[in-house]
Design a protein around this motif. Structure first.
Motif, PDB file in Angstrom:
ATOM      1  N   LEU A 303       0.645  -1.297   0.142  1.00 59.03           N
ATOM      2  CA  LEU A 303       0.338   0.608  -0.361  1.00 59.03           C
ATOM      3  C   LEU A 303       0.705   1.060   0.135  1.00 59.03           C
ATOM      4  O   LEU A 303       1.903   1.217   0.929  1.00 59.03           O
ATOM      5  CB  LEU A 303      -1.003  -0.229   1.235  1.00 59.03           C
ATOM      6  CG  LEU A 303      -2.022  -0.516   1.342  1.00 59.03           C
ATOM      7  CD1 LEU A 303      -2.798  -0.311   2.087  1.00 59.03           C
ATOM      8  CD2 LEU A 303      -3.151  -0.341   0.467  1.00 59.03           C
ATOM      9  N   THR A 304       0.990   2.489  -0.492  1.00 60.30           N
ATOM     10  CA  THR A 304       0.857   3.375  -0.778  1.00 60.30           C
ATOM     11  C   THR A 304      -0.247   4.218  -0.599  1.00 60.30           C
ATOM     12  O   THR A 304       0.614   5.863   0.259  1.00 60.30           O
ATOM     13  CB  THR A 304       1.128   3.920  -2.000  1.00 60.30           C
ATOM     14  OG1 THR A 304       0.403   4.153  -3.203  1.00 60.30           O
ATOM     15  CG2 THR A 304       2.707   2.853  -2.686  1.00 60.30           C
ATOM     16  N   THR A 305      -0.987   4.957  -0.459  1.00 60.23           N
ATOM     17  CA  THR A 305      -2.300   5.376  -0.039  1.00 60.23           C
ATOM     18  C   THR A 305      -3.141   4.306   1.048  1.00 60.23           C
ATOM     19  O   THR A 305      -3.853   3.481  -0.201  1.00 60.23           O
ATOM     20  CB  THR A 305      -2.924   5.819  -1.520  1.00 60.23           C
ATOM     21  OG1 THR A 305      -1.892   6.455  -2.310  1.00 60.23           O
ATOM     22  CG2 THR A 305      -3.946   7.209  -1.103  1.00 60.23           C
ATOM     23  N   VAL A 334       0.714   8.189   1.568  1.00 56.98           N
ATOM     24  CA  VAL A 334      -0.756   9.116   1.883  1.00 56.98           C
ATOM     25  C   VAL A 334      -1.721   8.123   3.249  1.00 56.98           C
ATOM     26  O   VAL A 334      -1.737   6.807   2.987  1.00 56.98           O
ATOM     27  CB  VAL A 334      -1.212   9.136   0.722  1.00 56.98           C
ATOM     28  CG1 VAL A 334      -2.498   9.805   1.136  1.00 56.98           C
ATOM     29  CG2 VAL A 334      -0.561  10.014   0.237  1.00 56.98           C
ATOM     30  N   LEU A 335      -2.218   8.670   4.345  1.00 53.93           N
ATOM     31  CA  LEU A 335      -2.598   7.781   5.620  1.00 53.93           C
ATOM     32  C   LEU A 335      -3.498   8.831   5.578  1.00 53.93           C
ATOM     33  O   LEU A 335      -3.688  10.282   5.220  1.00 53.93           O
ATOM     34  CB  LEU A 335      -1.815   7.671   6.074  1.00 53.93           C
ATOM     35  CG  LEU A 335      -2.968   7.241   7.813  1.00 53.93           C
ATOM     36  CD1 LEU A 335      -3.154   5.882   7.205  1.00 53.93           C
ATOM     37  CD2 LEU A 335      -1.564   7.311   8.437  1.00 53.93           C
ATOM     38  N   GLY A 336      -4.359   8.494   5.215  1.00 54.47           N
ATOM     39  CA  GLY A 336      -6.510   9.149   5.432  1.00 54.47           C
ATOM     40  C   GLY A 336      -7.013   8.431   6.396  1.00 54.47           C
ATOM     41  O   GLY A 336      -7.695   7.360   6.470  1.00 54.47           O
ATOM     42  N   THR A 357       8.288   7.198   5.360  1.00 54.91           N
ATOM     43  CA  THR A 357       7.700   7.009   3.936  1.00 54.91           C
ATOM     44  C   THR A 357       6.800   7.963   3.661  1.00 54.91           C
ATOM     45  O   THR A 357       5.718   8.413   2.558  1.00 54.91           O
ATOM     46  CB  THR A 357       7.375   6.252   3.453  1.00 54.91           C
ATOM     47  OG1 THR A 357       6.255   5.444   4.700  1.00 54.91           O
ATOM     48  CG2 THR A 357       8.666   5.224   3.220  1.00 54.91           C
ATOM     49  N   LEU A 358       6.155   8.977   5.176  1.00 57.31           N
ATOM     50  CA  LEU A 358       4.699   9.356   4.952  1.00 57.31           C
ATOM     51  C   LEU A 358       4.583  11.049   4.122  1.00 57.31           C
ATOM     52  O   LEU A 358       5.367  11.680   5.080  1.00 57.31           O
ATOM     53  CB  LEU A 358       3.799   9.834   6.263  1.00 57.31           C
ATOM     54  CG  LEU A 358       2.763   9.313   6.395  1.00 57.31           C
ATOM     55  CD1 LEU A 358       1.992   8.773   5.793  1.00 57.31           C
ATOM     56  CD2 LEU A 358       2.491  10.171   7.658  1.00 57.31           C
ATOM     57  N   GLN A 359       4.325  10.788   3.547  1.00 55.27           N
ATOM     58  CA  GLN A 359       4.448  12.464   2.679  1.00 55.27           C
ATOM     59  C   GLN A 359       3.013  13.194   2.534  1.00 55.27           C
ATOM     60  O   GLN A 359       2.640  14.693   2.221  1.00 55.27           O
ATOM     61  CB  GLN A 359       4.694  12.542   0.469  1.00 55.27           C
ATOM     62  CG  GLN A 359       6.214  11.773   0.853  1.00 55.27           C
ATOM     63  CD  GLN A 359       6.224  11.232  -1.111  1.00 55.27           C
ATOM     64  OE1 GLN A 359       5.400  12.280  -1.684  1.00 55.27           O
ATOM     65  NE2 GLN A 359       7.137  10.531  -0.784  1.00 55.27           N
TER      66      GLN A 359
END
Length: 548
Positions: A303-305, A334-336, A357-359
């Motif tokens: 997972l990237t998003t 990306v984390l939501g 890694t989080l952007q």
């Protein structure tokens, strides 16, 4: 024109639909929770142009095909499945499909009493308007005919066979999206059935529909080795997600391993409770929800998003450690998280696990439990996430403020007249529909007084079938900070739509506003200030010099 280089021709077609040749619409900076108006395939406005272009000549047909067929929608009816089957048999066209949108209606169920008894029952107390809509206007036998068609599609697993055939043919498929769709007659029946404790007639429900859609899609993906890497559903029931657990669905582990984008909105409530917004803090359901996540998230290491939320306006009290089990996704950028009640330490811990890694970070309707401070979260994100590029803080606040607002709503919400009650909530979906032939209704101008009631042939495609229209409607109608217009998040700027800032207010001076965290409420000015302070710049890229 026939001698025009293909590259130039594609540039011209891109003006009709930007990114038309690309597949997935999963832009990591796009706010998937920003639009209260319905979702639909994003190629639909330009498809007639591409279809007409393909009729001109063979070369134009080949050049326009990637735009026309990159995103296709399937409706749960016989004609749509027949079209999908024909498309799957055409290798030249099926290879262009990048995005598959499953428009799933509510599944119909037979009641104890038959349809004729339903039509003639006088004890229901139906008004003339309701009776006319359900039994007289256009397709008076709509309900039994839809029930029969749905049963025919599922008989001998015809729908599953076609799905398998299609996903095998879609060799470049990137994204699957599951949406809920209703016509006006469906809405009237749903609202009517929900107003009775014991409904004995034909009924329509979303949970079994979602379960059937998820189960057939999972089987089709597993047996065809589909390359899909993105899964989106703003209408997901947790019972359906459980079906994707490798323990219950052998072979589904491969699907989770290849996913790079996951966006789901979960709703735990049963079908008959969507009208009830009281008691919205879901207690006593934590074990089931935790097991749901535990079943598959530990496999999705690519997972990237990741966007996970529960019903808007109905935050859950579920510790993140129970939901995510201290998982670290090594590629997550990306984390939501949305509609959640949490402790500050829980948020801090999950972002720290992904500090390398989080952007991007998006928090929507996240309420800190009593005793915690948002200031601690903001400082931790600023200090511990060196690669952070953007932050979206939407309607964040504190538990006490949420409880206070809910108490106010429950105290003053019972204001409808008997005449309004008689219509069984016909108006409640007016902010969530879009006609096949009309443009979308901007929520900044939408109100019950200005939007015409949908006709029978108009469809409602739900971003969330249980959308809470309470506070969001008030903000949108007033054009406040939470309002949206068209495809923008907080205004008409594409930049604002991307990163979640209110660009229209970017020059507004905040020096006169109290930006100190008081531990009780969070204002829009505070959210905007914290977003800019974390990334160190304004939406226009200029340095943000205000201190915390």
């Amino acid at each position: 024109m026939e001698t025009l280089p293909a590259e130039v021709f594609n540039e011209l077609l891109d003006q009709l639909e930007p990114r038309g040749r690309e597949g997935s619409s999963t832009n990591p900076r796009r706010n998937p929770w920003a639009l209260p108006q319905p979702y639909r395939p994003d190629h639909i406005d330009s498809r007639q142009h591409f279809a007409s272009l393909r009729l001109v000549c063979k070369r134009f047909s080949e050049l326009a095909a990637p735009y026309l067929f990159r995103s296709i929608g399937l409706r749960f009816n016989t004609k749509s499945f027949q079209r999908l089957e024909k498309l799957a048999e055409n290798e030249k066209l099926s290879r262009h499909v990048k995005k598959f949108v499953y428009l799933m209606p509510y599944l119909y169920e037979e009641g104890i009493k038959d349809f004729e008894a339903f039509r003639s029952d006088q004890d229901l107390g139906l008004s003339n308007k309701i009776r006319q809509i359900m039994f007289e206007e256009r397709e008076p036998y709509y309900y039994p005919s839809v029930l029969k068609e749905q049963q025919d599609l599922m008989r001998d697993q015809y729908d599953l066979k076609v799905l398998k055939k299609a996903l095998k043919a879609f060799t470049t498929l990137q994204e699957i999206q599951l949406l809920a769709i209703m016509v006006h007659k469906d809405i009237v029946l749903r609202n009517l059935a929900s107003s009775f404790d014991n409904w004995e007639f034909t009924d329509c429900k979303w949970i079994p529909a979602c379960q059937h859609a998820v189960e057939t899609l999972a089987l089709a993906v597993a047996t065809t080795n589909s390359p899909v890497s993105a899964l989106c559903s703003p209408t997901m029931s947790p019972q359906s997600l459980i079906l994707l657990s490798p323990k219950l669905r052998p072979g589904s582990d491969q699907l989770w391993k290849q996913l790079s984008y996951l966006e789901v909105t979960c709703d735990e409530r049963p079908d008959r409770s969507y009208l009830d917004t009281s008691g919205t803090i879901l207690l006593g359901h934590n074990d089931a929800v935790a097991k749901m996540f535990q079943g598959f998230l530990h496999l999705a290491l690519n997972l990237t998003t990741l966007y996970i939320r529960f019903t808007p306006g109905m935050p859950v009290r579920l510790p993140l450690k129970d939901a995510f089990h201290k998982i670290t996704w090594p590629k997550l950028r990306v984390l939501g998280i949305g509609s959640w009640m949490l402790h500050a330490d829980e948020l801090i811990q999950i972002v720290r696990r992904h500090k390398n890694t989080l952007q991007g970070l998006r928090l929507s309707e996240v309420y800190l439990l009593n005793g915690d401070m948002w200031r601690d979260v903001v400082v931790a994100v600023k200090q511990d996430i060196p690669r952070i590029e953007w932050v979206g803080l939407h309607d964040i606040s504190y538990e006490r403020e949420y409880v206070r607002k809910q108490a106010y709503i429950e105290t003053y919400s019972d204001t409808s007249s008997d005449a309004e009650d008689e219509e069984y909530g016909l108006d409640m979906d007016r902010l969530s529909y879009r006609s096949r032939d009309s443009i979308s209704i901007s929520s900044t101008t939408a109100s019950h007084d200005h939007i015409p009631a949908p006709d029978d042939d108009q469809e409602v495609v739900y971003g969330n079938v249980f959308m809470n229209l309470g506070s969001s409607h008030a903000a949108a109608a007033g054009g406040g900070p939470g309002s949206v217009s068209g495809s923008s998040i907080h205004g008409n700027s594409s930049l604002g739509a991307l990163i979640g800032y209110n660009v229209a207010d970017m020059d507004e001076s905040e020096e006169e506003v109290d930006l100190e965290d008081n531990g009780r409420t969070v204002s829009q000015a505070q959210r905007r200030h914290w977003e800019r302070w974390i990334v160190g710049k304004t939406p226009m890229g200029t340095p943000y010099i205000n201190t915390l």
